[in-house]
Design a protein around this motif. Structure first.
Motif, PDB file in Angstrom:
ATOM      1  N   HIS A  30       6.700  -8.845  11.280  1.00  0.00           N
ATOM      2  CA  HIS A  30       5.386  -9.443  11.073  1.00  0.00           C
ATOM      3  C   HIS A  30       4.368  -8.390  10.650  1.00  0.00           C
ATOM      4  CE1 HIS A  30       2.217 -12.386  11.534  1.00  0.00           C
ATOM      5  NE2 HIS A  30       1.539 -11.515  12.258  1.00  0.00           N
ATOM      6  N   PHE A  31       4.390  -7.231  11.296  1.00  0.00           N
ATOM      7  CA  PHE A  31       3.450  -6.168  10.958  1.00  0.00           C
ATOM      8  C   PHE A  31       3.704  -5.662   9.541  1.00  0.00           C
ATOM      9  CE2 PHE A  31       2.041  -1.709  10.971  1.00  0.00           C
ATOM     10  CZ  PHE A  31       0.697  -1.920  11.232  1.00  0.00           C
ATOM     11  N   MET A  32       4.974  -5.518   9.151  1.00  0.00           N
ATOM     12  CA  MET A  32       5.291  -5.070   7.792  1.00  0.00           C
ATOM     13  C   MET A  32       4.775  -6.065   6.761  1.00  0.00           C
ATOM     14  SD  MET A  32       9.108  -3.421   8.108  1.00  0.00           S
ATOM     15  CE  MET A  32       9.336  -3.408   6.360  1.00  0.00           C
ATOM     16  N   LYS A  33       4.969  -7.348   7.015  1.00  0.00           N
ATOM     17  CA  LYS A  33       4.472  -8.371   6.087  1.00  0.00           C
ATOM     18  C   LYS A  33       2.958  -8.363   6.030  1.00  0.00           C
ATOM     19  CE  LYS A  33       8.362 -11.499   6.370  1.00  0.00           C
ATOM     20  NZ  LYS A  33       8.857 -12.826   6.671  1.00  0.00           N
ATOM     21  N   LEU A  34       2.331  -8.181   7.185  1.00  0.00           N
ATOM     22  CA  LEU A  34       0.874  -8.142   7.250  1.00  0.00           C
ATOM     23  C   LEU A  34       0.327  -6.977   6.426  1.00  0.00           C
ATOM     24  CD1 LEU A  34      -1.685  -9.318   8.766  1.00  0.00           C
ATOM     25  CD2 LEU A  34      -1.344  -7.404  10.336  1.00  0.00           C
ATOM     26  N   VAL A  35       0.903  -5.801   6.609  1.00  0.00           N
ATOM     27  CA  VAL A  35       0.448  -4.614   5.872  1.00  0.00           C
ATOM     28  C   VAL A  35       0.720  -4.781   4.380  1.00  0.00           C
ATOM     29  CG1 VAL A  35       0.815  -2.132   5.548  1.00  0.00           C
ATOM     30  CG2 VAL A  35       0.636  -3.068   7.851  1.00  0.00           C
ATOM     31  N   GLU A  36       1.885  -5.320   4.036  1.00  0.00           N
ATOM     32  CA  GLU A  36       2.241  -5.503   2.616  1.00  0.00           C
ATOM     33  C   GLU A  36       1.277  -6.463   1.921  1.00  0.00           C
ATOM     34  OE1 GLU A  36       4.173  -7.971  -0.442  1.00  0.00           O
ATOM     35  OE2 GLU A  36       4.715  -8.440   1.631  1.00  0.00           O
ATOM     36  N   GLU A  37       0.989  -7.584   2.549  1.00  0.00           N
ATOM     37  CA  GLU A  37       0.057  -8.545   1.954  1.00  0.00           C
ATOM     38  C   GLU A  37      -1.361  -7.982   1.893  1.00  0.00           C
ATOM     39  OE1 GLU A  37       0.761 -11.382   0.446  1.00  0.00           O
ATOM     40  OE2 GLU A  37       2.881 -11.141   0.889  1.00  0.00           O
ATOM     41  N   PHE A  38      -1.761  -7.231   2.924  1.00  0.00           N
ATOM     42  CA  PHE A  38      -3.080  -6.603   2.919  1.00  0.00           C
ATOM     43  C   PHE A  38      -3.200  -5.615   1.760  1.00  0.00           C
ATOM     44  CE2 PHE A  38      -5.662  -2.924   4.092  1.00  0.00           C
ATOM     45  CZ  PHE A  38      -6.907  -3.529   4.194  1.00  0.00           C
ATOM     46  N   LEU A  45      -5.864  -5.772  -1.172  1.00  0.00           N
ATOM     47  CA  LEU A  45      -6.781  -4.653  -1.329  1.00  0.00           C
ATOM     48  C   LEU A  45      -6.701  -4.082  -2.743  1.00  0.00           C
ATOM     49  CD1 LEU A  45      -8.808  -2.701  -0.031  1.00  0.00           C
ATOM     50  CD2 LEU A  45      -6.854  -1.279   0.632  1.00  0.00           C
ATOM     51  N   GLY A  46      -5.488  -3.893  -3.256  1.00  0.00           N
ATOM     52  CA  GLY A  46      -5.326  -3.382  -4.618  1.00  0.00           C
ATOM     53  C   GLY A  46      -5.941  -4.306  -5.651  1.00  0.00           C
ATOM     54  N   THR A  47      -5.721  -5.597  -5.494  1.00  0.00           N
ATOM     55  CA  THR A  47      -6.299  -6.564  -6.421  1.00  0.00           C
ATOM     56  C   THR A  47      -7.823  -6.578  -6.336  1.00  0.00           C
ATOM     57  OG1 THR A  47      -4.310  -7.919  -6.210  1.00  0.00           O
ATOM     58  CG2 THR A  47      -6.265  -8.990  -7.110  1.00  0.00           C
ATOM     59  N   THR A  48      -8.355  -6.505  -5.123  1.00  0.00           N
ATOM     60  CA  THR A  48      -9.808  -6.497  -4.943  1.00  0.00           C
ATOM     61  C   THR A  48     -10.434  -5.248  -5.553  1.00  0.00           C
ATOM     62  OG1 THR A  48      -9.582  -7.780  -2.919  1.00  0.00           O
ATOM     63  CG2 THR A  48     -11.658  -6.605  -3.229  1.00  0.00           C
ATOM     64  N   VAL A  49      -9.796  -4.107  -5.371  1.00  0.00           N
ATOM     65  CA  VAL A  49     -10.326  -2.864  -5.954  1.00  0.00           C
ATOM     66  C   VAL A  49     -10.331  -2.964  -7.472  1.00  0.00           C
ATOM     67  CG1 VAL A  49      -9.904  -0.390  -6.225  1.00  0.00           C
ATOM     68  CG2 VAL A  49      -9.764  -1.424  -3.967  1.00  0.00           C
ATOM     69  N   PHE A  50      -9.261  -3.497  -8.055  1.00  0.00           N
ATOM     70  CA  PHE A  50      -9.240  -3.698  -9.509  1.00  0.00           C
ATOM     71  C   PHE A  50     -10.394  -4.597  -9.956  1.00  0.00           C
ATOM     72  CE2 PHE A  50      -4.692  -2.471 -10.380  1.00  0.00           C
ATOM     73  CZ  PHE A  50      -5.023  -1.512 -11.318  1.00  0.00           C
ATOM     74  N   LEU A  51     -10.587  -5.704  -9.263  1.00  0.00           N
ATOM     75  CA  LEU A  51     -11.668  -6.617  -9.631  1.00  0.00           C
ATOM     76  C   LEU A  51     -13.027  -5.928  -9.541  1.00  0.00           C
ATOM     77  CD1 LEU A  51     -10.438  -9.915  -7.955  1.00  0.00           C
ATOM     78  CD2 LEU A  51     -10.506  -9.382 -10.392  1.00  0.00           C
ATOM     79  N   LEU A  52     -13.247  -5.126  -8.515  1.00  0.00           N
ATOM     80  CA  LEU A  52     -14.514  -4.416  -8.379  1.00  0.00           C
ATOM     81  C   LEU A  52     -14.707  -3.374  -9.476  1.00  0.00           C
ATOM     82  CD1 LEU A  52     -14.708  -4.012  -4.512  1.00  0.00           C
ATOM     83  CD2 LEU A  52     -16.090  -5.507  -5.962  1.00  0.00           C
ATOM     84  N   VAL A  53     -13.634  -2.687  -9.853  1.00  0.00           N
ATOM     85  CA  VAL A  53     -13.718  -1.707 -10.946  1.00  0.00           C
ATOM     86  C   VAL A  53     -14.095  -2.411 -12.241  1.00  0.00           C
ATOM     87  CG1 VAL A  53     -12.331  -0.185 -12.409  1.00  0.00           C
ATOM     88  CG2 VAL A  53     -12.217   0.036  -9.936  1.00  0.00           C
ATOM     89  N   PHE A  54     -13.441  -3.535 -12.529  1.00  0.00           N
ATOM     90  CA  PHE A  54     -13.735  -4.258 -13.767  1.00  0.00           C
ATOM     91  C   PHE A  54     -15.129  -4.870 -13.735  1.00  0.00           C
ATOM     92  CE2 PHE A  54      -8.930  -4.875 -14.018  1.00  0.00           C
ATOM     93  CZ  PHE A  54      -8.778  -3.695 -14.720  1.00  0.00           C
ATOM     94  N   LEU A  55     -15.563  -5.352 -12.574  1.00  0.00           N
ATOM     95  CA  LEU A  55     -16.923  -5.881 -12.451  1.00  0.00           C
ATOM     96  C   LEU A  55     -17.948  -4.778 -12.686  1.00  0.00           C
ATOM     97  CD1 LEU A  55     -18.773  -8.273 -11.773  1.00  0.00           C
ATOM     98  CD2 LEU A  55     -18.582  -7.586  -9.368  1.00  0.00           C
ATOM     99  N   ASP A  56     -17.703  -3.602 -12.127  1.00  0.00           N
ATOM    100  CA  ASP A  56     -18.600  -2.469 -12.342  1.00  0.00           C
ATOM    101  C   ASP A  56     -18.666  -2.096 -13.821  1.00  0.00           C
ATOM    102  OD1 ASP A  56     -20.263  -0.219 -11.449  1.00  0.00           O
ATOM    103  OD2 ASP A  56     -18.530   1.002 -12.028  1.00  0.00           O
ATOM    104  N   ALA A  57     -17.509  -2.065 -14.487  1.00  0.00           N
ATOM    105  CA  ALA A  57     -17.480  -1.735 -15.917  1.00  0.00           C
ATOM    106  C   ALA A  57     -18.226  -2.791 -16.730  1.00  0.00           C
ATOM    107  CB  ALA A  57     -16.040  -1.617 -16.408  1.00  0.00           C
ATOM    108  N   LEU A  58     -18.073  -4.063 -16.371  1.00  0.00           N
ATOM    109  CA  LEU A  58     -18.780  -5.133 -17.067  1.00  0.00           C
ATOM    110  C   LEU A  58     -20.290  -5.021 -16.872  1.00  0.00           C
ATOM    111  CD1 LEU A  58     -18.691  -7.839 -18.642  1.00  0.00           C
ATOM    112  CD2 LEU A  58     -18.571  -8.962 -16.412  1.00  0.00           C
ATOM    113  N   CYS A  80      -2.100   1.168  -3.934  1.00  0.00           N
ATOM    114  CA  CYS A  80      -2.009   0.039  -3.001  1.00  0.00           C
ATOM    115  C   CYS A  80      -0.934  -0.955  -3.451  1.00  0.00           C
ATOM    116  CB  CYS A  80      -3.349  -0.676  -2.877  1.00  0.00           C
ATOM    117  SG  CYS A  80      -4.578   0.200  -1.918  1.00  0.00           S
ATOM    118  N   LEU A  81      -0.948  -1.301  -4.733  1.00  0.00           N
ATOM    119  CA  LEU A  81       0.036  -2.263  -5.243  1.00  0.00           C
ATOM    120  C   LEU A  81       1.448  -1.696  -5.199  1.00  0.00           C
ATOM    121  CD1 LEU A  81      -2.043  -3.752  -8.183  1.00  0.00           C
ATOM    122  CD2 LEU A  81      -1.519  -4.827  -5.994  1.00  0.00           C
ATOM    123  N   ALA A  82       1.615  -0.426  -5.556  1.00  0.00           N
ATOM    124  CA  ALA A  82       2.945   0.196  -5.499  1.00  0.00           C
ATOM    125  C   ALA A  82       3.437   0.284  -4.054  1.00  0.00           C
ATOM    126  CB  ALA A  82       2.902   1.583  -6.139  1.00  0.00           C
TER     127      ALA A  82
END
Length: 130
Positions: free
Chosen positions: A93-101, A105-118, A68-70
């Motif tokens: 606008h659509f490209m910016k919207l998808v890029e920011e999403f 999403l990538g950051t949220t998935v990382f946070l959830l993975v680390f929360l699960d590990a914790l 997602c981040l890449a």
């Protein structure tokens, strides 16, 4: 990262070596500066977390987050290649919207993975909100 890129553009106007680095990449200037570090850090993170995290599903989510981040960086680069005049407003606008999403999403998935590990390590959580 955008502010660093803007500062680098200003430096490139005054410095020949910075200008030669900026000309190597037709996209945003922050990508020239950050890409080597992001690529090395992403590969290291993938290697380290594949050793530390238990379960294939958890490791798969790390890969999803990195993809997602890449993808967000690639979309931002495509946006930087084409000047605003070449793309219509809905496409930009659509490209910016998808890029920011994808970034969120990538950051949220990382946070959830680390929360699960914790949560797997501590077993019990108490909150006192008094």
């Amino acid at each position: 990262h955008e502010r660093v890129g803007t500062s680098f553009k200003l430096l490139a106007k005054k410095s020949a070596w910075a200008q030669s680095i900026a000309e190597m990449n037709p996209t945003h200037s922050w990508q020239v500066l950050f890409f080597p570090f992001l690529a090395i850090f992403g590969l290291y993170l993938l290697w380290y977390l594949s050793k530390e995290l238990k379960g294939f599903a958890t490791r798969r989510w790390v890969v999803v987050a990195l993809v997602c981040l890449a993808s967000a960086i690639v979309l931002d680069g495509v946006e930087g290649i084409y000047p605003s005049a070449e793309l219509t407003y809905p496409v930009r606008h659509f490209m910016k919207l998808v890029e920011e999403f994808l970034e969120m999403l990538g950051t949220t998935v990382f946070l959830l993975v680390f929360l699960d590990a914790l949560l797997q390590k501590i077993k019990r959580v108490e909150l006192d909100i008094t």
